[in-house]
Scaffold this motif. Sequence first.
Motif, PDB file in Angstrom:
ATOM      1  N   GLU A  29     -26.565   8.090   0.780  1.00 50.63           N
ATOM      2  CA  GLU A  29     -26.296   6.876   1.551  1.00 50.63           C
ATOM      3  C   GLU A  29     -25.769   5.769   0.644  1.00 50.63           C
ATOM      4  O   GLU A  29     -26.178   5.633  -0.507  1.00 50.63           O
ATOM      5  N   LEU A  30     -24.856   4.963   1.178  1.00 47.68           N
ATOM      6  CA  LEU A  30     -24.331   3.800   0.465  1.00 47.68           C
ATOM      7  C   LEU A  30     -24.683   2.551   1.269  1.00 47.68           C
ATOM      8  O   LEU A  30     -23.903   2.095   2.108  1.00 47.68           O
ATOM      9  N   PRO A  31     -25.851   1.964   1.025  1.00 48.28           N
ATOM     10  CA  PRO A  31     -26.290   0.811   1.815  1.00 48.28           C
ATOM     11  C   PRO A  31     -25.420  -0.413   1.558  1.00 48.28           C
ATOM     12  O   PRO A  31     -24.910  -0.625   0.458  1.00 48.28           O
ATOM     13  N   GLU A  32     -25.281  -1.227   2.576  1.00 49.03           N
ATOM     14  CA  GLU A  32     -24.505  -2.453   2.454  1.00 49.03           C
ATOM     15  C   GLU A  32     -25.290  -3.493   1.658  1.00 49.03           C
ATOM     16  O   GLU A  32     -26.488  -3.659   1.838  1.00 49.03           O
ATOM     17  N   ILE A 147     -32.747   8.826  -8.473  1.00 49.77           N
ATOM     18  CA  ILE A 147     -31.487   8.680  -9.201  1.00 49.77           C
ATOM     19  C   ILE A 147     -30.294   8.480  -8.259  1.00 49.77           C
ATOM     20  O   ILE A 147     -29.551   7.509  -8.413  1.00 49.77           O
ATOM     21  N   PRO A 148     -30.066   9.356  -7.262  1.00 50.31           N
ATOM     22  CA  PRO A 148     -28.959   9.047  -6.337  1.00 50.31           C
ATOM     23  C   PRO A 148     -29.178   7.760  -5.558  1.00 50.31           C
ATOM     24  O   PRO A 148     -28.208   7.067  -5.216  1.00 50.31           O
ATOM     25  N   THR A 149     -30.443   7.404  -5.291  1.00 49.32           N
ATOM     26  CA  THR A 149     -30.714   6.134  -4.600  1.00 49.32           C
ATOM     27  C   THR A 149     -30.303   4.958  -5.471  1.00 49.32           C
ATOM     28  O   THR A 149     -29.622   4.025  -5.010  1.00 49.32           O
ATOM     29  N   TYR A 150     -30.699   4.974  -6.742  1.00 48.87           N
ATOM     30  CA  TYR A 150     -30.288   3.907  -7.661  1.00 48.87           C
ATOM     31  C   TYR A 150     -28.761   3.816  -7.743  1.00 48.87           C
ATOM     32  O   TYR A 150     -28.175   2.732  -7.650  1.00 48.87           O
ATOM     33  N   ILE A 151     -28.128   4.957  -7.955  1.00 47.36           N
ATOM     34  CA  ILE A 151     -26.686   4.965  -8.178  1.00 47.36           C
ATOM     35  C   ILE A 151     -25.941   4.554  -6.915  1.00 47.36           C
ATOM     36  O   ILE A 151     -24.897   3.904  -6.975  1.00 47.36           O
ATOM     37  N   GLY A 152     -26.498   4.889  -5.753  1.00 49.99           N
ATOM     38  CA  GLY A 152     -25.912   4.435  -4.501  1.00 49.99           C
ATOM     39  C   GLY A 152     -25.970   2.930  -4.333  1.00 49.99           C
ATOM     40  O   GLY A 152     -25.240   2.358  -3.522  1.00 49.99           O
ATOM     41  N   PRO A 204     -20.935   2.966 -10.148  1.00 57.34           N
ATOM     42  CA  PRO A 204     -21.712   4.182  -9.912  1.00 57.34           C
ATOM     43  C   PRO A 204     -21.623   4.693  -8.471  1.00 57.34           C
ATOM     44  O   PRO A 204     -21.598   5.907  -8.237  1.00 57.34           O
ATOM     45  N   SER A 205     -21.563   3.784  -7.506  1.00 59.24           N
ATOM     46  CA  SER A 205     -21.560   4.215  -6.102  1.00 59.24           C
ATOM     47  C   SER A 205     -20.318   5.021  -5.743  1.00 59.24           C
ATOM     48  O   SER A 205     -20.319   5.772  -4.761  1.00 59.24           O
ATOM     49  N   THR A 206     -19.240   4.877  -6.532  1.00 59.98           N
ATOM     50  CA  THR A 206     -18.037   5.680  -6.273  1.00 59.98           C
ATOM     51  C   THR A 206     -18.353   7.159  -6.355  1.00 59.98           C
ATOM     52  O   THR A 206     -17.848   7.967  -5.558  1.00 59.98           O
ATOM     53  N   LEU A 207     -19.210   7.527  -7.299  1.00 63.35           N
ATOM     54  CA  LEU A 207     -19.608   8.925  -7.446  1.00 63.35           C
ATOM     55  C   LEU A 207     -20.354   9.410  -6.211  1.00 63.35           C
ATOM     56  O   LEU A 207     -20.120  10.524  -5.735  1.00 63.35           O
ATOM     57  N   ILE A 208     -21.247   8.585  -5.671  1.00 66.12           N
ATOM     58  CA  ILE A 208     -22.006   8.969  -4.481  1.00 66.12           C
ATOM     59  C   ILE A 208     -21.051   9.222  -3.308  1.00 66.12           C
ATOM     60  O   ILE A 208     -21.212  10.198  -2.561  1.00 66.12           O
ATOM     61  N   ARG A 209     -20.081   8.366  -3.144  1.00 68.17           N
ATOM     62  CA  ARG A 209     -19.104   8.537  -2.053  1.00 68.17           C
ATOM     63  C   ARG A 209     -18.374   9.869  -2.196  1.00 68.17           C
ATOM     64  O   ARG A 209     -18.191  10.605  -1.223  1.00 68.17           O
ATOM     65  N   PHE A 215     -19.826  17.251  -0.157  1.00 68.86           N
ATOM     66  CA  PHE A 215     -20.909  17.987   0.498  1.00 68.86           C
ATOM     67  C   PHE A 215     -20.560  18.273   1.961  1.00 68.86           C
ATOM     68  O   PHE A 215     -20.805  19.370   2.458  1.00 68.86           O
ATOM     69  N   LEU A 216     -19.990  17.294   2.646  1.00 73.79           N
ATOM     70  CA  LEU A 216     -19.616  17.511   4.048  1.00 73.79           C
ATOM     71  C   LEU A 216     -18.613  18.637   4.184  1.00 73.79           C
ATOM     72  O   LEU A 216     -18.731  19.499   5.079  1.00 73.79           O
TER      73      LEU A 216
END
Length: 223
Positions: A29-32, A147-152, A204-209, A215-216
């Motif tokens: 997730e990428l929270p606003e 870790i993904p939560t932080y990076i997101g 960092p959030s670019t990686l999550i996106r 994954f989709l």
Amino acid sequence: ADAYIFINNLIENKYNKDKRYVLCYGNYELPEKKNNLFLNEKVNIVYAGVIENLRQAAILATKSALFLDDSYIIHILGFGDKENIASFIKVLEQVNNVKGYEAVVFHGKLSGQKYSDFLHSCQIGLSCHAYLNEDMDSADYTFPSKIPTYIGHDLKVVSPDISCVLESPFAKHITFYHYHEPENIAKAIVECRMKIEKKNSEKPSTLIREMHEDFLKEINSLI
């Protein structure tokens, strides 16, 4: 099973027998970003997670403040049983007494938008569970969900150099330390700050996106 969803690539290497699979490291997730909670000029560091005595993450995070100067502040967000919380509070009070100011702040448990705003207001996230030697192999079968939560939330991360994290796509946004000692965590925090101040790396959030989009595609192909 006809196919698998693995939590890290190490499990895939250990168990996959030529069957189809996808990797999912956790929450993509990428929270606003809505509010900046801290208008101070400090480096705001956060540990968010369980507070317990076995792997001592909150305690290690707190003790690392002993080796940092007053340009840093460590925030603890967490939950646990009364006994573990009481033990942690004693350590926090001892550290702040030694420092002579509030170097570590405990905020209790946050959730939803309050939690998201808090993470967005920090610069560094700590993932510092201590793994005993006999637990090192078990670490290969998991992945720290924070870790993904932080990076997101566009945080850089400080983490022990366990294999599942070292060999993950997140490693480029992580500063690693060896041995579970507060001084080592503090050194990694300082090194992480220096990387942030260079401002020459992608958000960092670019990686999550990218990982979410991949994954989709992969899960749709698998299904």
